[in-house]
Design a protein around this motif. Structure first.
Motif, mmCIF file in Angstrom:
data_model
loop_
_atom_site.group_PDB
_atom_site.id
_atom_site.type_symbol
_atom_site.label_atom_id
_atom_site.label_comp_id
_atom_site.label_asym_id
_atom_site.label_seq_id
_atom_site.Cartn_x
_atom_site.Cartn_y
_atom_site.Cartn_z
ATOM 1 N N SER A 9 7.533 -3.620 -12.111
ATOM 2 C CA SER A 9 7.755 -3.210 -13.668
ATOM 3 C C SER A 9 7.499 -3.631 -14.980
ATOM 4 O O SER A 9 7.586 -2.194 -15.525
ATOM 5 N N MET A 10 6.304 -4.180 -14.931
ATOM 6 C CA MET A 10 5.498 -3.884 -16.197
ATOM 7 C C MET A 10 3.826 -3.264 -16.222
ATOM 8 O O MET A 10 3.430 -2.824 -16.631
ATOM 9 N N SER A 11 3.477 -3.785 -14.679
ATOM 10 C CA SER A 11 2.444 -3.595 -14.713
ATOM 11 C C SER A 11 1.718 -3.300 -13.170
ATOM 12 O O SER A 11 2.977 -3.577 -11.924
ATOM 13 N N ASP A 12 1.208 -2.164 -12.231
ATOM 14 C CA ASP A 12 1.653 -2.043 -10.975
ATOM 15 C C ASP A 12 0.570 -2.897 -9.797
ATOM 16 O O ASP A 12 -0.482 -3.651 -10.704
ATOM 17 N N PRO A 13 1.458 -3.268 -9.178
ATOM 18 C CA PRO A 13 0.541 -4.855 -7.984
ATOM 19 C C PRO A 13 -0.255 -4.027 -7.817
ATOM 20 O O PRO A 13 -1.358 -4.599 -6.849
ATOM 21 N N TYR A 14 -0.681 -3.022 -7.155
ATOM 22 C CA TYR A 14 -1.943 -2.627 -7.063
ATOM 23 C C TYR A 14 -2.375 -1.662 -7.482
ATOM 24 O O TYR A 14 -3.245 -0.237 -7.395
ATOM 25 N N ASN A 15 -2.950 -2.331 -8.969
ATOM 26 C CA ASN A 15 -4.308 -1.547 -9.621
ATOM 27 C C ASN A 15 -5.992 -1.829 -8.582
ATOM 28 O O ASN A 15 -6.057 -2.082 -7.464
ATOM 29 N N PRO A 16 -6.656 -0.831 -8.947
ATOM 30 C CA PRO A 16 -7.421 -0.736 -8.668
ATOM 31 C C PRO A 16 -8.398 -1.977 -8.517
ATOM 32 O O PRO A 16 -8.955 -2.607 -7.470
ATOM 33 N N PHE A 17 -8.417 -3.572 -9.681
ATOM 34 C CA PHE A 17 -8.928 -4.585 -9.002
ATOM 35 C C PHE A 17 -8.780 -5.387 -7.772
ATOM 36 O O PHE A 17 -8.679 -6.489 -7.978
ATOM 37 N N GLY A 55 0.117 2.781 -6.348
ATOM 38 C CA GLY A 55 -1.143 2.360 -5.571
ATOM 39 C C GLY A 55 -0.265 2.612 -4.265
ATOM 40 O O GLY A 55 0.187 1.888 -3.646
ATOM 41 N N ASP A 56 -1.652 3.771 -3.473
ATOM 42 C CA ASP A 56 -1.298 3.185 -1.809
ATOM 43 C C ASP A 56 -2.575 2.312 -1.528
ATOM 44 O O ASP A 56 -1.873 1.914 -0.051
ATOM 45 N N GLY A 57 -2.408 1.352 -2.075
ATOM 46 C CA GLY A 57 -3.555 -0.214 -1.674
ATOM 47 C C GLY A 57 -1.912 -0.969 -1.355
ATOM 48 O O GLY A 57 -2.532 -2.013 -0.938
ATOM 49 N N ILE A 58 -1.260 -0.642 -1.303
ATOM 50 C CA ILE A 58 0.201 -1.438 -0.665
ATOM 51 C C ILE A 58 0.236 -1.778 0.864
ATOM 52 O O ILE A 58 0.090 -2.100 1.362
ATOM 53 N N THR A 59 -0.838 -0.142 1.853
ATOM 54 C CA THR A 59 -0.560 0.058 3.131
ATOM 55 C C THR A 59 -1.656 -1.343 3.102
ATOM 56 O O THR A 59 -2.049 -1.518 4.627
ATOM 57 N N ARG A 60 -2.052 -2.040 2.446
ATOM 58 C CA ARG A 60 -3.124 -2.460 3.118
ATOM 59 C C ARG A 60 -2.287 -4.628 3.417
ATOM 60 O O ARG A 60 -2.830 -5.328 4.658
ATOM 61 N N ASP A 61 -0.914 -4.312 2.453
ATOM 62 C CA ASP A 61 -0.312 -5.466 3.371
ATOM 63 C C ASP A 61 0.392 -5.358 3.867
ATOM 64 O O ASP A 61 1.408 -6.205 3.930
ATOM 65 N N ILE A 62 0.634 -4.361 4.642
ATOM 66 C CA ILE A 62 1.718 -4.297 5.838
ATOM 67 C C ILE A 62 1.441 -5.417 6.411
ATOM 68 O O ILE A 62 3.114 -5.912 6.605
#
Length: 293
Positions: free
Chosen positions: A80-88, A115-122
């Motif tokens: 809601s306030m910051s993207d949970p899948y930022n580069p860090f 962020g497309d990093g969400i796919t890491r946590d499938i």
């Protein structure tokens, strides 16, 4: 990475109207996607140097202790306030470990990200889905890569985000697109709305949820207008004439855009109303809770 002190990770929502979530969780503060329209820059949130990402100190230990104390589990909104899948996140894995904690304590998740990093946590999300609701919302405001690069300069391209939706859907997760905000005079045309819906359907999305317009308030308004003057000369003045000091800035074409989206979603088999999306991803959840207790 700078760590900032935190006393609490979970916040109880006053209402479950936003996709049926009971709690809100932000593990990070600030965001580096650089979206020119982001409401989280508003002065009321008190986030200095918003473009710099900071992690909350002892976030996972705090979250674990808060989950332990909850008498009844619920669904936790993320992003809601910051993207949970930022580069860090790739290195820190706070989001991944937080999802594992939610799973361990029987909490569901409704994640919003660019962020497309969400796919890491499938793998974790699939485990959660076996016993609690999981909702994956990927924001795509336009399929025009050039326009997206101007209004969301550091976020993954629309194509990469749609590919993330496709991978989530292929894994059997309830995934779809947040078409929001649809920026007045930049993205609020029928062609853009239909293009996003069609790309979402091709990716296997279950829904497209829109907001035809945006919000503007102190600090964010000034930032947005400066960005418009730089990237779209003359457009900031049009905003001033149209909206003045208003907080809610709906597209003048909102009614026509809603009609166009509903028609296209109906033809493509996509949901587009929040109550329908919430009912679909939470189907059977109430019965499972009663059985558990």
């Amino acid at each position: 990475m700078e760590y900032i002190p935190a006393k609490q990770i979970l916040s109880r929502n006053r209402s479950t109207a936003w996709f049926g979530t009971d709690y809100t969780m932000n593990l990070y503060r600030g965001c580096c996607h650089g979206c020119i329209y982001c409401d989280s820059r508003s002065a009321c949130y008190g986030i200095e140097d918003f473009g710099r990402v900071r992690a909350k100190e002892n976030a996972l230990a705090l979250l674990r202790d808060e989950l332990r104390r909850k008498v009844r589990p619920g669904i936790v909104g993320m992003g809601s306030m910051s993207d949970p899948y930022n580069p860090f996140e790739g290195e820190l894995q706070l989001t991944r470990h937080a999802l594992e904690l939610l799973d361990a304590y029987g909490f569901g998740a409704a994640i919003a990200t660019k962020g497309d990093g969400i796919t890491r946590d499938i793998d974790v999300l699939r485990c959660m889905r076996e016993h609690v609701p999981v909702l994956c919302k990927v924001t795509v405001t336009t399929t025009d890569a050039a326009l997206a690069a101007r209004v969301e300069p550091n976020a993954p391209s629309p194509a990469r985000r749609m590919e993330a939706v496709a991978r989530l859907a292929e894994a059997g997760l309830f995934a779809g697109v947040l078409l929001m905000p649809v920026l007045p005079f930049l993205e609020d045309n029928v062609e853009n709305v239909r293009a996003v819906a069609e790309a979402a359907a091709e990716a296997g999305a279950r829904f497209v949820y829109p907001a035809f317009g945006m919000t503007l308030r102190d600090q964010q308004r000034e930032y947005y207008y400066q960005a418009l003057e730089k990237g779209f000369p003359g457009l900031a003045e049009r905003y001033r004439r149209q909206y003045g000091p208003r907080y809610e800035c709906p597209s003048p074409r909102a009614k026509a855009l809603w009609a166009a989206l509903e028609e296209r979603c109906r033809a493509l088999g996509l949901l587009c109303r929040m109550r329908d999306i919430t009912a679909a991803y939470q189907r059977g959840y109430g019965e499972r809770q009663l059985t558990f207790f």
